[in-house]
Design a protein around this motif. Structure first.
Motif, PDB file in Angstrom:
ATOM      1  N   SER A  27       0.829  -1.209   0.000  1.00 17.12           N
ATOM      2  CA  SER A  27       0.000   0.000   0.000  1.00 17.12           C
ATOM      3  C   SER A  27       0.862   1.258   0.000  1.00 17.12           C
ATOM      4  O   SER A  27       0.630   2.196  -0.769  1.00 17.12           O
ATOM      5  CB  SER A  27      -0.908   0.013   1.239  1.00 17.12           C
ATOM      6  OG  SER A  27      -1.779  -1.094   1.226  1.00 17.12           O
ATOM      7  N   ARG A  28       1.868   1.282   0.879  1.00 14.50           N
ATOM      8  CA  ARG A  28       2.672   2.492   1.040  1.00 14.50           C
ATOM      9  C   ARG A  28       3.429   2.861  -0.236  1.00 14.50           C
ATOM     10  O   ARG A  28       3.471   4.019  -0.630  1.00 14.50           O
ATOM     11  CB  ARG A  28       3.661   2.303   2.202  1.00 14.50           C
ATOM     12  CG  ARG A  28       4.527   3.518   2.466  1.00 14.50           C
ATOM     13  CD  ARG A  28       5.140   3.459   3.839  1.00 14.50           C
ATOM     14  NE  ARG A  28       5.931   2.272   4.062  1.00 14.50           N
ATOM     15  CZ  ARG A  28       6.453   1.937   5.238  1.00 14.50           C
ATOM     16  NH1 ARG A  28       6.228   2.715   6.283  1.00 14.50           N
ATOM     17  NH2 ARG A  28       7.188   0.862   5.382  1.00 14.50           N
TER      18      ARG A  28
ATOM     19  N   SER B 205      -1.701   8.526  -5.126  1.00 13.04           N
ATOM     20  CA  SER B 205      -2.248   9.488  -4.160  1.00 13.04           C
ATOM     21  C   SER B 205      -1.630  10.869  -4.351  1.00 13.04           C
ATOM     22  O   SER B 205      -2.328  11.892  -4.303  1.00 13.04           O
ATOM     23  CB  SER B 205      -1.992   9.007  -2.726  1.00 13.04           C
ATOM     24  OG  SER B 205      -2.603   7.767  -2.481  1.00 13.04           O
TER      25      SER B 205
ATOM     26  N   LEU C  31       0.572   2.785  -3.519  1.00 16.51           N
ATOM     27  CA  LEU C  31      -0.467   3.814  -3.560  1.00 16.51           C
ATOM     28  C   LEU C  31       0.081   5.233  -3.409  1.00 16.51           C
ATOM     29  O   LEU C  31      -0.668   6.206  -3.556  1.00 16.51           O
ATOM     30  CB  LEU C  31      -1.499   3.556  -2.455  1.00 16.51           C
ATOM     31  CG  LEU C  31      -2.243   2.215  -2.518  1.00 16.51           C
ATOM     32  CD1 LEU C  31      -3.201   2.085  -1.342  1.00 16.51           C
ATOM     33  CD2 LEU C  31      -2.998   2.079  -3.825  1.00 16.51           C
ATOM     34  N   TYR C  32       1.369   5.346  -3.090  1.00 17.91           N
ATOM     35  CA  TYR C  32       1.945   6.672  -2.850  1.00 17.91           C
ATOM     36  C   TYR C  32       1.856   7.568  -4.080  1.00 17.91           C
ATOM     37  O   TYR C  32       1.320   8.679  -4.012  1.00 17.91           O
ATOM     38  CB  TYR C  32       3.402   6.545  -2.404  1.00 17.91           C
ATOM     39  CG  TYR C  32       4.113   7.873  -2.312  1.00 17.91           C
ATOM     40  CD1 TYR C  32       3.884   8.727  -1.230  1.00 17.91           C
ATOM     41  CD2 TYR C  32       5.001   8.285  -3.305  1.00 17.91           C
ATOM     42  CE1 TYR C  32       4.521   9.949  -1.152  1.00 17.91           C
ATOM     43  CE2 TYR C  32       5.639   9.506  -3.224  1.00 17.91           C
ATOM     44  CZ  TYR C  32       5.403  10.332  -2.143  1.00 17.91           C
ATOM     45  OH  TYR C  32       6.035  11.550  -2.069  1.00 17.91           O
TER      46      TYR C  32
ATOM     47  N   SER D 181      -1.309   6.672   2.106  1.00 20.80           N
ATOM     48  CA  SER D 181      -0.957   5.318   1.674  1.00 20.80           C
ATOM     49  C   SER D 181      -0.527   4.443   2.840  1.00 20.80           C
ATOM     50  O   SER D 181      -0.847   3.242   2.886  1.00 20.80           O
ATOM     51  CB  SER D 181       0.148   5.366   0.612  1.00 20.80           C
ATOM     52  OG  SER D 181       1.299   6.032   1.093  1.00 20.80           O
TER      53      SER D 181
END
Length: 314
Positions: free
Chosen positions: A85-86, A93, A89-90, A120
């Motif tokens: 996710s980090r 986002s 999705l960074y 994220s």
């Protein structure tokens, strides 16, 4: 060679995190035990461990490789969810926030970089909360030199089933407020500081953008900044996860020591002083520095290799 989709970024980030945690997990075990030692005791109480190296030596001597790698199974799954996710999705986002605030998609604006990092990481922290909870409790357990509340689980699945049986399904969400608090701080710092450091290294001609030295220097700087910023929240999360719990008359299971992360911060400060927040900070740095270096460096290398592979098949 193009860019990654959100799913591709998620997978690459998860693989990078799993690579890193294989090496950083022993320091995480030491950090967890140092943070729980002397919990809510004035002057720290009696010391079982004197420092991070003492933890590692005594754990190896009494528990072997299984002891220094406690919680590694849940840690792998957690890393897939968190770093997937980090790291995955960074960028989506950040670009979305840039468009929202009128910046170009390529501009590295501080406010959108930090906000995207927080968003994220919070998503990853929420998804991975049950695994981090299990990992922390497994790492706290020592049959020889216990500190903090002790719970024995045979493995990760046994931990999940035991928590659901004893605390209900909501037990798997215990500490999620502290996880969000920690994730917001860590996420707002790690990736933006890495990108900032990397841009400086390249801008001043210290190394090229795709040089291994650039990855290592940028990751090292990000690791130091992250450790300094996140330590109090990290100690809070460990204690929130590991605190004993009771089932009340209304059927709810609640922690007996802390109501929320801010209550934990206050009680720790009141009884142990500001240094209580920074218990295990050396172990935290020894964990987070190589973890950050390996995660971010591996992510760059994995992404580059994947893009080259994808390009060669198109």
């Amino acid at each position: 060679m193009g860019s990654l989709s959100t799913l591709e970024g998620f997978v690459c980030g998860g693989l990078a995190g799993c690579t890193a945690v294989t090496f950083s997990n022993p320091a995480e075990v030491a950090k967890t035990r140092m943070q729980l030692q002397g919990e809510l005791m004035r002057r720290g109480g009696a010391k079982v461990y004197s420092n991070v190296f003492d933890v590692l030596i005594k754990t190896w001597r009494n528990e072997g490789i299984r002891g220094v790698q406690r919680g590694l199974g849940p840690a792998y799954i957690y890393q897939i969810l968190l770093n997937g996710s980090r790291l995955g999705l960074y960028e989506p986002s950040r670009r979305w926030l840039n468009r929202l605030l009128g910046y170009s998609s390529t501009q590295q604006a501080t406010i959108t970089s930090m906000s995207a990092g927080s968003i994220s990481t919070i998503i990853g922290s929420c998804l991975g909360n049950p695994l981090f909870l299990v990992k922390t409790r497994m790492q706290a357990y020592s049959p020889a030199l216990p500190v903090g509340t002790q719970r024995y689980y045979r493995h990760g699945l046994d931990a999940v089933s035991t928590i659901v049986r004893e605390e209900g399904v909501k037990g798997l969400l215990r500490g999620i407020d502290a996880a969000v608090f920690r994730g917001a701080i860590g996420g707002s710092v790690q990736l933006p500081s890495y990108i900032w450091a990397k841009s400086l290294v390249v801008h001043y001609g210290i190394a090229s953008a795709d040089s291994m030295w650039t990855y290592l220097m940028s990751s090292s700087i990000a690791g130091v900044i992250l450790c300094l910023a996140m330590q109090p929240a990290d100690t809070t999360l460990t204690r929130m996860y590991n605190q004993p719990a009771i089932r009340r008359a209304d059927g709810r299971t609640v922690g007996t020591l802390y109501k929320n992360p801010f209550d934990c911060l206050w009680k720790t400060f009141k009884t142990e002083g500001i240094f209580g927040w920074y218990k295990g900070s050396t172990a935290h740095f020894l964990r987070i520095a190589p973890h950050t270096i390996i995660t971010l460096t591996a992510n760059d290398l994995i992404v580059r290799a994947y893009l080259q592979l994808r390009h060669s098949h198109t």
